[in-house]
Motif scaffolding. Structure first.
Motif: not given
Length: 320
Positions: A192-198
């Motif tokens: 879920v690192t994409g959510e962190m970046d978002a």
């Protein structure tokens, strides 16, 4: 006028464009407000945004359904590594029961297959046979409930050893890798690192990371708050959180919730909101025992197994 069986209407499913985001927001709000019979549909979800930030996130994909050039439905699907979450799925009320959602789901399945994910999930209304039947036709099968829980923010002090993703001086890539390792150990391929970046890039809130005695991350929470996020007015919303598996998981989970509460105080928010699947027995019972109260109940539907919904998973998420 609805099309007849002799003259069926053509539904075109296409990518949603940036210029259409405001229209998509209104469609999502109207569809859900109408279904739940909100007293003031025009004011429903005015304090949050489920469209813009997901459209801007590279790990998410939006589809629209059109009839004669008019947008009549939208769907979002987000990729979390080898897992994916579908939602929201919304159809304009004037076009209900005209197979719009079926067309959108056909496009969604094409996207899931192109990504090659091993598991996909969605949340829908547990008392709606129509919705459950629709998703079953596409290989999503109902399992356990999803509870959206709330608790008033308290003035208690927070724990030490809390890092913030993206803070000056921190190694962002190392922290991302550590968080991905936590989720991968719970469910292979879950990322879920994409959510962190978002959250960091769009300034939607913060990601809190707990470290152990050896300064190694062993829990994290991706949190939204503020008017452009998915939180809602006065809400500190945990979109996803995970604790490393092991005998210390319950105590670390308690510390993570305390860290979220402290961050909510710092952000001047009034309510802490989390989502949890009831199959994650330890996390769900802990929250209930600590006084969290259910605001919304949904049912999880899965394509490709049960994903990470099991008693040993100390994970919070919300599939709305």
């Amino acid at each position: 006028m609805p099309a007849t069986s002799q003259h069926p209407e053509t539904v075109n499913v296409l990518p949603l464009t940036r210029a259409e985001l405001a229209q998509a927001c209104e469609l999502v709000r109207l569809a859900f407000a109408t279904f739940i019979e909100a007293a003031e549909p025009g004011e429903f979800w005015n304090d949050r945004d489920y469209v813009h930030n997901r459209w801007n996130a590279p790990h998410s994909n939006w589809l629209k359904a059109e009839i004669d050039g008019r947008m009549v439905g939208v769907l979002c699907v987000s990729r979390w590594g080898s897992h994916a979450v579908v939602g929201p799925v919304a159809v304009h009320p004037q076009f209900w029961d005209r197979a719009i959602a079926k067309s959108l789901m056909t496009g969604c399945i094409e996207q899931l297959d192109a990504w090659g994910v091993s598991h996909a999930g969605l949340m829908t209304f547990p008392d709606s046979a129509k919705h459950i039947g629709l998703y079953q036709r596409f290989g999503f099968w109902p399992r356990s409930l999803i509870a959206i829980l709330q608790h008033p923010v308290s003035a208690e002090s927070g724990p030490t050893g809390v890092l913030k993703y993206g803070a000056p001086g921190s190694d962002a890539q190392a922290l991302k890798n550590a968080c991905a390792a936590i989720t991968h150990a719970i469910a292979p391929g879950l990322d879920v690192t994409g959510e962190m970046d978002a959250v960091r890039e769009q300034k939607l809130g913060t990601t809190l990371i707990l470290v152990d005695e050896a300064a190694q991350p062993h829990a994290f929470a991706i949190c939204h708050f503020g008017p452009h996020s998915e939180a809602g007015a006065g809400v500190f919303y945990v979109k996803f959180a995970a604790v490393a598996s092991g005998p210390r998981a319950p105590s670390v989970f308690a510390t993570l919730i305390a860290a979220c509460n402290a961050a909510a105080v710092q952000a001047s928010q009034e309510t802490l909101t989390v989502g949890v699947n009831t199959a994650r027995d330890g996390a769900y019972r802990w929250l209930i025992d600590e006084g969290f109260r259910t605001d919304i109940l949904g049912i999880s539907m899965h394509r490709g197994g049960a994903g990470y919904d099991h008693a040993q998973a100390w994970i919070l998420d919300d599939w709305r």
